[in-house]
Design a protein around this motif. Structure first.
Motif, PDB file in Angstrom:
ATOM      1  N   GLY A  61      -5.591 -10.057  48.225  1.00  0.00           N
ATOM      2  CA  GLY A  61      -6.450  -9.857  49.383  1.00  0.00           C
ATOM      3  C   GLY A  61      -7.503 -10.929  49.562  1.00  0.00           C
ATOM      4  N   GLU A  62      -8.410 -10.686  50.509  1.00  0.00           N
ATOM      5  CA  GLU A  62      -9.487 -11.611  50.837  1.00  0.00           C
ATOM      6  C   GLU A  62     -10.805 -10.866  50.915  1.00  0.00           C
ATOM      7  OE1 GLU A  62      -8.654 -13.666  54.458  1.00  0.00           O
ATOM      8  OE2 GLU A  62      -6.777 -14.528  53.745  1.00  0.00           O
ATOM      9  N   VAL A  63     -11.887 -11.554  50.538  1.00  0.00           N
ATOM     10  CA  VAL A  63     -13.224 -10.977  50.616  1.00  0.00           C
ATOM     11  C   VAL A  63     -14.117 -11.883  51.456  1.00  0.00           C
ATOM     12  CG1 VAL A  63     -12.927  -9.926  48.346  1.00  0.00           C
ATOM     13  CG2 VAL A  63     -14.141 -12.107  48.532  1.00  0.00           C
ATOM     14  N   ARG A  64     -15.212 -11.320  51.943  1.00  0.00           N
ATOM     15  CA  ARG A  64     -16.199 -12.071  52.715  1.00  0.00           C
ATOM     16  C   ARG A  64     -17.522 -12.066  51.962  1.00  0.00           C
ATOM     17  NH1 ARG A  64     -15.884  -9.519  57.244  1.00  0.00           N
ATOM     18  NH2 ARG A  64     -14.599 -11.076  58.330  1.00  0.00           N
ATOM     19  N   VAL A  65     -18.160 -13.238  51.857  1.00  0.00           N
ATOM     20  CA  VAL A  65     -19.433 -13.400  51.160  1.00  0.00           C
ATOM     21  C   VAL A  65     -20.542 -13.525  52.204  1.00  0.00           C
ATOM     22  CG1 VAL A  65     -20.710 -14.736  49.459  1.00  0.00           C
ATOM     23  CG2 VAL A  65     -18.218 -14.608  49.313  1.00  0.00           C
ATOM     24  N   THR A  66     -21.557 -12.633  52.117  1.00  0.00           N
ATOM     25  CA  THR A  66     -22.571 -12.524  53.168  1.00  0.00           C
ATOM     26  C   THR A  66     -23.939 -12.241  52.564  1.00  0.00           C
ATOM     27  OG1 THR A  66     -20.906 -11.597  54.671  1.00  0.00           O
ATOM     28  CG2 THR A  66     -23.206 -11.287  55.292  1.00  0.00           C
ATOM     29  N   ILE A  67     -24.984 -12.730  53.259  1.00  0.00           N
ATOM     30  CA  ILE A  67     -26.361 -12.320  52.968  1.00  0.00           C
ATOM     31  C   ILE A  67     -26.920 -11.672  54.224  1.00  0.00           C
ATOM     32  CG2 ILE A  67     -28.723 -13.164  52.654  1.00  0.00           C
ATOM     33  CD1 ILE A  67     -27.791 -15.070  50.601  1.00  0.00           C
ATOM     34  N   TYR A  68     -27.664 -10.567  54.061  1.00  0.00           N
ATOM     35  CA  TYR A  68     -28.291  -9.874  55.185  1.00  0.00           C
ATOM     36  C   TYR A  68     -29.804 -10.078  55.123  1.00  0.00           C
ATOM     37  CZ  TYR A  68     -23.834  -7.512  55.875  1.00  0.00           C
ATOM     38  OH  TYR A  68     -22.508  -7.247  56.108  1.00  0.00           O
ATOM     39  N   SER A  69     -30.399 -10.430  56.282  1.00  0.00           N
ATOM     40  CA  SER A  69     -31.844 -10.584  56.349  1.00  0.00           C
ATOM     41  C   SER A  69     -32.515  -9.215  56.356  1.00  0.00           C
ATOM     42  CB  SER A  69     -32.234 -11.350  57.615  1.00  0.00           C
ATOM     43  OG  SER A  69     -32.046 -10.536  58.766  1.00  0.00           O
ATOM     44  N   THR A  70     -33.856  -9.212  56.275  1.00  0.00           N
ATOM     45  CA  THR A  70     -34.592  -7.945  56.256  1.00  0.00           C
ATOM     46  C   THR A  70     -34.436  -7.174  57.561  1.00  0.00           C
ATOM     47  OG1 THR A  70     -36.574  -9.135  56.965  1.00  0.00           O
ATOM     48  CG2 THR A  70     -36.298  -8.764  54.599  1.00  0.00           C
ATOM     49  N   VAL A  71     -34.081  -7.878  58.651  1.00  0.00           N
ATOM     50  CA  VAL A  71     -33.880  -7.198  59.932  1.00  0.00           C
ATOM     51  C   VAL A  71     -32.400  -6.919  60.187  1.00  0.00           C
ATOM     52  CG1 VAL A  71     -35.979  -8.114  60.946  1.00  0.00           C
ATOM     53  CG2 VAL A  71     -33.853  -9.407  61.182  1.00  0.00           C
ATOM     54  N   GLY A  72     -31.579  -7.173  59.179  1.00  0.00           N
ATOM     55  CA  GLY A  72     -30.170  -6.821  59.292  1.00  0.00           C
ATOM     56  C   GLY A  72     -29.257  -7.899  59.809  1.00  0.00           C
ATOM     57  N   LYS A  73     -29.755  -9.125  60.035  1.00  0.00           N
ATOM     58  CA  LYS A  73     -28.890 -10.204  60.511  1.00  0.00           C
ATOM     59  C   LYS A  73     -27.979 -10.665  59.384  1.00  0.00           C
ATOM     60  CE  LYS A  73     -28.839 -14.879  62.418  1.00  0.00           C
ATOM     61  NZ  LYS A  73     -29.638 -16.063  62.835  1.00  0.00           N
ATOM     62  N   ALA A  74     -26.694 -10.771  59.691  1.00  0.00           N
ATOM     63  CA  ALA A  74     -25.712 -11.188  58.687  1.00  0.00           C
ATOM     64  C   ALA A  74     -25.515 -12.695  58.747  1.00  0.00           C
ATOM     65  CB  ALA A  74     -24.385 -10.482  58.919  1.00  0.00           C
ATOM     66  N   VAL A  75     -25.547 -13.341  57.602  1.00  0.00           N
ATOM     67  CA  VAL A  75     -25.227 -14.756  57.489  1.00  0.00           C
ATOM     68  C   VAL A  75     -24.063 -14.862  56.513  1.00  0.00           C
ATOM     69  CG1 VAL A  75     -26.030 -17.054  56.858  1.00  0.00           C
ATOM     70  CG2 VAL A  75     -27.615 -15.418  57.890  1.00  0.00           C
ATOM     71  N   SER A  76     -22.869 -15.133  57.046  1.00  0.00           N
ATOM     72  CA  SER A  76     -21.673 -15.201  56.215  1.00  0.00           C
ATOM     73  C   SER A  76     -21.490 -16.624  55.700  1.00  0.00           C
ATOM     74  CB  SER A  76     -20.439 -14.781  57.015  1.00  0.00           C
ATOM     75  OG  SER A  76     -20.522 -13.425  57.384  1.00  0.00           O
ATOM     76  N   PHE A  77     -21.229 -16.739  54.403  1.00  0.00           N
ATOM     77  CA  PHE A  77     -21.054 -18.047  53.798  1.00  0.00           C
ATOM     78  C   PHE A  77     -19.600 -18.501  53.839  1.00  0.00           C
ATOM     79  CE2 PHE A  77     -25.120 -16.851  52.037  1.00  0.00           C
ATOM     80  CZ  PHE A  77     -25.807 -18.048  52.017  1.00  0.00           C
ATOM     81  N   ARG A  78     -18.707 -17.611  53.460  1.00  0.00           N
ATOM     82  CA  ARG A  78     -17.314 -18.013  53.370  1.00  0.00           C
ATOM     83  C   ARG A  78     -16.439 -16.810  53.098  1.00  0.00           C
ATOM     84  NH1 ARG A  78     -16.493 -20.415  47.275  1.00  0.00           N
ATOM     85  NH2 ARG A  78     -18.106 -19.175  46.248  1.00  0.00           N
ATOM     86  N   GLU A  79     -15.121 -17.024  53.225  1.00  0.00           N
ATOM     87  CA  GLU A  79     -14.134 -16.064  52.785  1.00  0.00           C
ATOM     88  C   GLU A  79     -13.483 -16.597  51.516  1.00  0.00           C
ATOM     89  OE1 GLU A  79     -14.134 -16.584  56.398  1.00  0.00           O
ATOM     90  OE2 GLU A  79     -15.349 -14.770  56.379  1.00  0.00           O
ATOM     91  N   MET A  80     -13.072 -15.707  50.654  1.00  0.00           N
ATOM     92  CA  MET A  80     -12.393 -16.084  49.422  1.00  0.00           C
ATOM     93  C   MET A  80     -11.102 -15.284  49.326  1.00  0.00           C
ATOM     94  SD  MET A  80     -15.714 -16.026  46.886  1.00  0.00           S
ATOM     95  CE  MET A  80     -14.830 -16.777  45.515  1.00  0.00           C
ATOM     96  N   GLY A  81     -10.065 -15.910  48.778  1.00  0.00           N
ATOM     97  CA  GLY A  81      -8.767 -15.261  48.733  1.00  0.00           C
ATOM     98  C   GLY A  81      -8.238 -15.059  47.333  1.00  0.00           C
ATOM     99  N   SER A  82      -6.997 -14.611  47.262  1.00  0.00           N
ATOM    100  CA  SER A  82      -6.344 -14.324  45.988  1.00  0.00           C
ATOM    101  C   SER A  82      -6.416 -15.538  45.068  1.00  0.00           C
ATOM    102  CB  SER A  82      -4.880 -13.950  46.220  1.00  0.00           C
ATOM    103  OG  SER A  82      -4.790 -12.814  47.052  1.00  0.00           O
ATOM    104  N   GLY A  83      -6.697 -15.273  43.799  1.00  0.00           N
ATOM    105  CA  GLY A  83      -6.761 -16.342  42.811  1.00  0.00           C
ATOM    106  C   GLY A  83      -8.157 -16.825  42.498  1.00  0.00           C
ATOM    107  N   GLU A  84      -9.150 -16.399  43.296  1.00  0.00           N
ATOM    108  CA  GLU A  84     -10.520 -16.857  43.090  1.00  0.00           C
ATOM    109  C   GLU A  84     -11.343 -15.814  42.330  1.00  0.00           C
ATOM    110  OE1 GLU A  84     -12.338 -19.413  46.147  1.00  0.00           O
ATOM    111  OE2 GLU A  84     -10.877 -18.528  47.516  1.00  0.00           O
TER     112      GLU A  84
END
Length: 236
Positions: A61-84
């Protein structure tokens, strides 16, 4: 979320990149020390600033790496897949989580405590040797993102992100497919802008023949041409 018994044939770490140089019996020993869990799309795997210290292996599968601000804004860094792998930073330095991770697709994830991971770094030199280049690659990628956020206009950041995604997608000559096609909101979160700005740039790229939307796929028709556009903006 269900726990998968380790005896199932699919519960293997043979596809994990940093374990590729280890002998099969070493990989099997590591497998026996892992917990195995399935995650559904959108299900959280770990949270930003979580105090846990497990290290995770993406088996399927694949996952998404994200940080959320204090007001709930999502900042996605990248997706990662099988093998990582992810979650190794707290295992190494004892600090908090640097980002949230959630399943992007159906996932099978293996995990182990930090103490076990550190023990393996000492007893399996091949693992440590594989981890160092990976950490260096991560630093380089984050440096590039900081540079883009600091110097590029929004349209150029969108172009750079599409190029990054295209280089991971299936190729056919000069074209590449991004599957599934990211939503405008997802791209906006990755390049620190709003959906309307992404829509404008994607429409422009479509008009000049750089991208095409085909159902659930975003086709970059000429990766080299898109790379030239990014090069003109970055000088790299």
């Amino acid at each position: 979320m269900t726990q998968a018994p380790a005896a199932q044939s699919r519960n293997t770490l043979k596809g994990i990149a940093i374990l590729a140089s280890l002998p099969p019996d070493s990989v099997e020993r590591i497998e026996r020390r892992c917990a195995w869990k399935h995650y559904a799309p959108g299900e959280p795997i770990l949270d930003y600033l979580d105090k846990s210290d497990d290290v995770f292996f993406i088996v399927l599968g694949e996952v998404r790496v994200t940080i959320y601000s204090t007001v709930g804004k999502a900042v996605s860094f990248r997706e990662m897949g099988s093998g990582e792998i992810f979650g190794e930073f707290p295992a190494i330095d004892g600090g908090p989580r640097s980002a949230s991770v959630e399943a992007r697709t159906n996932c099978l994830i293996a995990s182990m405590p930090a103490s076990t991971f550190r023990e393996l770094l000492e007893t399996e030199p091949g693992l440590a040797n594989a981890l160092l280049p990976r950490l260096t690659k991560t630093i380089r990628a984050l440096t590039t993102r900081v540079y883009e956020f600091s110097t590029l206009a929004v349209n150029n950041r969108v172009q750079a992100e599409l190029l990054r995604l295209a280089r991971f997608g299936p190729k056919d000559g000069k074209s590449a497919r991004i599957v599934p096609a990211p939503t405008h909101v997802e791209i906006a979160s990755r390049v620190s802008t709003h959906r309307e700005a992404v829509t404008r740039e994607l429409n422009r790229l479509s008009r000049i023949g750089i991208i095409e939307r085909r159902g659930g796929t975003l086709l970059v028709t000429d990766v080299d041409r898109l790379a030239d556009m990014v090069h003109d903006a970055t000088g790299e």
